[in-house]
Design a protein around this motif. Sequence first.
Motif, mmCIF file in Angstrom:
data_model
loop_
_atom_site.group_PDB
_atom_site.id
_atom_site.type_symbol
_atom_site.label_atom_id
_atom_site.label_comp_id
_atom_site.label_asym_id
_atom_site.label_seq_id
_atom_site.Cartn_x
_atom_site.Cartn_y
_atom_site.Cartn_z
ATOM 1 N N ALA A 116 -74.422 32.705 -10.238
ATOM 2 C CA ALA A 116 -74.621 31.476 -10.989
ATOM 3 C C ALA A 116 -75.133 30.381 -10.064
ATOM 4 O O ALA A 116 -74.548 30.135 -9.003
ATOM 5 N N ALA A 117 -76.208 29.747 -10.474
ATOM 6 C CA ALA A 117 -76.810 28.678 -9.685
ATOM 7 C C ALA A 117 -76.496 27.330 -10.304
ATOM 8 O O ALA A 117 -76.609 27.158 -11.517
ATOM 9 N N SER A 118 -76.073 26.403 -9.471
ATOM 10 C CA SER A 118 -75.821 25.044 -9.946
ATOM 11 C C SER A 118 -76.748 24.088 -9.213
ATOM 12 O O SER A 118 -77.171 24.354 -8.098
ATOM 13 N N GLY A 119 -77.052 22.969 -9.861
ATOM 14 C CA GLY A 119 -77.946 22.001 -9.254
ATOM 15 C C GLY A 119 -79.335 22.072 -9.872
ATOM 16 O O GLY A 119 -79.570 22.789 -10.834
ATOM 17 N N SER A 120 -80.251 21.344 -9.279
ATOM 18 C CA SER A 120 -81.628 21.281 -9.795
ATOM 19 C C SER A 120 -82.425 22.454 -9.252
ATOM 20 O O SER A 120 -82.581 22.601 -8.051
ATOM 21 N N ILE A 121 -82.923 23.270 -10.158
ATOM 22 C CA ILE A 121 -83.676 24.456 -9.767
ATOM 23 C C ILE A 121 -85.118 24.276 -10.173
ATOM 24 O O ILE A 121 -85.428 24.086 -11.345
ATOM 25 N N PHE A 122 -86.005 24.313 -9.195
ATOM 26 C CA PHE A 122 -87.414 24.088 -9.452
ATOM 27 C C PHE A 122 -88.098 25.383 -9.857
ATOM 28 O O PHE A 122 -87.693 26.469 -9.484
ATOM 29 N N SER A 123 -89.166 25.211 -10.593
ATOM 30 C CA SER A 123 -90.010 26.349 -10.939
ATOM 31 C C SER A 123 -91.330 26.214 -10.201
ATOM 32 O O SER A 123 -91.769 25.091 -9.917
ATOM 33 N N PRO A 124 -92.017 27.311 -9.900
ATOM 34 C CA PRO A 124 -91.535 28.660 -10.142
ATOM 35 C C PRO A 124 -90.406 29.042 -9.203
ATOM 36 O O PRO A 124 -90.156 28.357 -8.217
ATOM 37 N N ASN A 125 -89.720 30.109 -9.528
ATOM 38 C CA ASN A 125 -88.672 30.566 -8.643
ATOM 39 C C ASN A 125 -88.506 32.073 -8.758
ATOM 40 O O ASN A 125 -89.016 32.699 -9.678
ATOM 41 N N ALA A 126 -87.835 32.598 -7.796
ATOM 42 C CA ALA A 126 -87.525 34.020 -7.780
ATOM 43 C C ALA A 126 -86.083 34.163 -7.340
ATOM 44 O O ALA A 126 -85.635 33.460 -6.426
ATOM 45 N N MET A 127 -85.386 35.032 -8.011
ATOM 46 C CA MET A 127 -84.020 35.312 -7.611
ATOM 47 C C MET A 127 -83.951 36.759 -7.177
ATOM 48 O O MET A 127 -84.500 37.647 -7.837
ATOM 49 N N ARG A 128 -83.283 36.980 -6.065
ATOM 50 C CA ARG A 128 -83.230 38.300 -5.466
ATOM 51 C C ARG A 128 -81.796 38.676 -5.121
ATOM 52 O O ARG A 128 -80.979 37.808 -4.817
ATOM 53 N N TRP A 129 -81.529 39.936 -5.181
ATOM 54 C CA TRP A 129 -80.272 40.492 -4.664
ATOM 55 C C TRP A 129 -80.580 41.272 -3.396
ATOM 56 O O TRP A 129 -81.518 42.084 -3.377
ATOM 57 N N TYR A 130 -79.783 41.017 -2.382
ATOM 58 C CA TYR A 130 -79.838 41.767 -1.142
ATOM 59 C C TYR A 130 -78.478 42.427 -0.935
ATOM 60 O O TYR A 130 -77.489 42.037 -1.565
ATOM 61 N N ARG A 131 -78.444 43.364 -0.013
ATOM 62 C CA ARG A 131 -77.164 43.929 0.378
ATOM 63 C C ARG A 131 -77.178 44.242 1.867
ATOM 64 O O ARG A 131 -78.231 44.481 2.445
ATOM 65 N N GLN A 132 -75.982 44.223 2.420
ATOM 66 C CA GLN A 132 -75.842 44.538 3.836
ATOM 67 C C GLN A 132 -74.605 45.393 4.030
ATOM 68 O O GLN A 132 -73.479 44.952 3.736
ATOM 69 N N LEU A 175 -82.034 32.549 -3.918
ATOM 70 C CA LEU A 175 -82.952 31.825 -4.788
ATOM 71 C C LEU A 175 -84.030 31.173 -3.925
ATOM 72 O O LEU A 175 -83.707 30.448 -2.987
ATOM 73 N N ARG A 176 -85.262 31.441 -4.253
ATOM 74 C CA ARG A 176 -86.368 30.724 -3.629
ATOM 75 C C ARG A 176 -87.111 30.012 -4.754
ATOM 76 O O ARG A 176 -87.393 30.602 -5.802
ATOM 77 N N ALA A 177 -87.400 28.756 -4.543
ATOM 78 C CA ALA A 177 -87.974 27.956 -5.620
ATOM 79 C C ALA A 177 -89.005 26.982 -5.084
ATOM 80 O O ALA A 177 -89.042 26.691 -3.879
ATOM 81 N N GLY A 178 -89.851 26.478 -5.999
ATOM 82 C CA GLY A 178 -90.890 25.548 -5.621
ATOM 83 C C GLY A 178 -92.234 26.243 -5.557
ATOM 84 O O GLY A 178 -92.321 27.466 -5.479
ATOM 85 N N THR A 179 -93.272 25.454 -5.573
ATOM 86 C CA THR A 179 -94.630 25.993 -5.606
ATOM 87 C C THR A 179 -94.899 26.918 -4.425
ATOM 88 O O THR A 179 -95.563 27.952 -4.558
ATOM 89 N N LEU A 180 -94.381 26.572 -3.281
ATOM 90 C CA LEU A 180 -94.563 27.383 -2.076
ATOM 91 C C LEU A 180 -93.278 28.114 -1.701
ATOM 92 O O LEU A 180 -93.134 28.571 -0.576
#
Length: 118
Positions: free
Chosen positions: A23-39, A97-102
């Motif tokens: 769950a993400a809280s706060g201001s989330i810019f578009s475009p964005n990508a959400m990813r799952w990683y594991r270690q 979460l990575r967000a923003g034009t770049l």
Amino acid sequence: QVQLVESGGGLVQAGGSLRLSCAASGSIFSPNAMRWYRQAPGKQRELVAAIFSGGSTNYADSVKGRFTISRDNAKNTVYLHMNSLKPEDTAVYYCRLRAGTLYEYDYWGQGTQVTVSS
């Protein structure tokens, strides 16, 4: 500031299922990508699955056909549905979460442990 909170990890037997949530809280810019990683212990962090603003997804070969990533934009939440779990899926799972034009905004969750017993 965006915060990511993962949940849903736990102990499961091989062949079982779990659903992770991020769950993400706060201001989330578009475009964005959400990813799952594991270690896993002693291993490098690896990308498991990704979902983009338009809904497209991709998966690591090791989880294709077993894991499904989805998102609920109204709730700012991404899910990882994990089926047919194997002991080698044991790891700490992180969402990112990575967000923003770049994709200049970059946030990580604290991780949730998934343990699959044989």
